[in-house]
Scaffold this motif. Structure first.
Motif, PDB file in Angstrom:
ATOM      1  N   LYS A 266      32.301 -20.326  54.966  1.00  0.00           N
ATOM      2  CA  LYS A 266      32.539 -19.999  56.369  1.00  0.00           C
ATOM      3  C   LYS A 266      31.606 -18.880  56.785  1.00  0.00           C
ATOM      4  O   LYS A 266      31.224 -18.043  55.975  1.00  0.00           O
ATOM      5  CB  LYS A 266      33.982 -19.524  56.580  1.00  0.00           C
ATOM      6  N   ALA A 267      31.275 -18.875  58.060  1.00  0.00           N
ATOM      7  CA  ALA A 267      30.462 -17.785  58.605  1.00  0.00           C
ATOM      8  C   ALA A 267      30.825 -17.581  60.066  1.00  0.00           C
ATOM      9  O   ALA A 267      31.190 -18.521  60.764  1.00  0.00           O
ATOM     10  CB  ALA A 267      28.977 -18.094  58.468  1.00  0.00           C
ATOM     11  N   GLN A 268      30.725 -16.334  60.499  1.00  0.00           N
ATOM     12  CA  GLN A 268      30.919 -15.993  61.907  1.00  0.00           C
ATOM     13  C   GLN A 268      29.621 -15.396  62.435  1.00  0.00           C
ATOM     14  O   GLN A 268      28.970 -14.602  61.749  1.00  0.00           O
ATOM     15  CB  GLN A 268      32.045 -14.983  62.082  1.00  0.00           C
ATOM     16  N   ILE A 269      29.262 -15.818  63.644  1.00  0.00           N
ATOM     17  CA  ILE A 269      28.065 -15.285  64.282  1.00  0.00           C
ATOM     18  C   ILE A 269      28.402 -14.761  65.671  1.00  0.00           C
ATOM     19  O   ILE A 269      29.398 -15.163  66.267  1.00  0.00           O
ATOM     20  CB  ILE A 269      26.934 -16.336  64.405  1.00  0.00           C
ATOM     21  N   GLN A 270      27.549 -13.874  66.127  1.00  0.00           N
ATOM     22  CA  GLN A 270      27.612 -13.440  67.519  1.00  0.00           C
ATOM     23  C   GLN A 270      26.367 -13.961  68.207  1.00  0.00           C
ATOM     24  O   GLN A 270      25.257 -13.855  67.686  1.00  0.00           O
ATOM     25  CB  GLN A 270      27.682 -11.917  67.640  1.00  0.00           C
ATOM     26  N   VAL A 271      26.570 -14.529  69.386  1.00  0.00           N
ATOM     27  CA  VAL A 271      25.481 -15.023  70.215  1.00  0.00           C
ATOM     28  C   VAL A 271      25.495 -14.188  71.489  1.00  0.00           C
ATOM     29  O   VAL A 271      26.512 -14.111  72.164  1.00  0.00           O
ATOM     30  CB  VAL A 271      25.680 -16.523  70.557  1.00  0.00           C
ATOM     31  N   ASN A 272      24.372 -13.547  71.790  1.00  0.00           N
ATOM     32  CA  ASN A 272      24.255 -12.721  72.991  1.00  0.00           C
ATOM     33  C   ASN A 272      23.177 -13.268  73.901  1.00  0.00           C
ATOM     34  O   ASN A 272      22.089 -13.616  73.433  1.00  0.00           O
ATOM     35  CB  ASN A 272      23.905 -11.273  72.654  1.00  0.00           C
TER      36      ASN A 272
END
Length: 119
Positions: free
Chosen positions: A56-62
């Motif tokens: 699993k991975a979490q990303i932030q998209v800005n």
């Protein structure tokens, strides 16, 4: 799992329109609309025989822009969901020091794997 490459691939329709999609954070030298991808965390789940069956991975998209980009934000959400990302949440903010508008979103991605070996 290379979550940044997976997300960038999902956002290919946006980058082909000339909007920069890059790993990292805000680039003060680049004054045009651009999107950044940032790894927040990665983890393993569902272990069997000492190997992880799920990564699993979490990303932030800005989105960094001179104005609110609600339409682009909705497009990004749609494209990433189509690729299997789950939307966690987001917020919009005007940076008071730079006067840059930020549309921020967080996503999680899970990938099953049978051949992952812990290193």
């Amino acid at each position: 799992m290379d979550i940044i490459s997976t997300a960038a691939e999902a956002l290919q329709p946006i980058s082909t329109r000339g909007i920069r999609v890059q790993q990292g954070w805000y680039d003060a030298e680049y004054k045009k609309l651009h999107i950044t991808l940032w790894l927040l965390e990665d983890s393993e789940d569902s272990h069997s025989d000492d190997n992880a069956d799920v990564l699993k991975a979490q990303i932030q998209v800005n989105i960094w822009s001179q104005k609110d980009q609600i339409g682009l934000k909705n497009e990004i959400k749609k494209l990433l969901k189509q690729k299997g990302f789950a939307y966690i949440g987001g917020n919009d903010n005007l940076e008071t020091d730079t006067k840059v508008f930020v549309n921020a979103m967080r996503f999680e991605y899970a990938e099953e794997t049978e051949e992952y070996i812990n290193e």
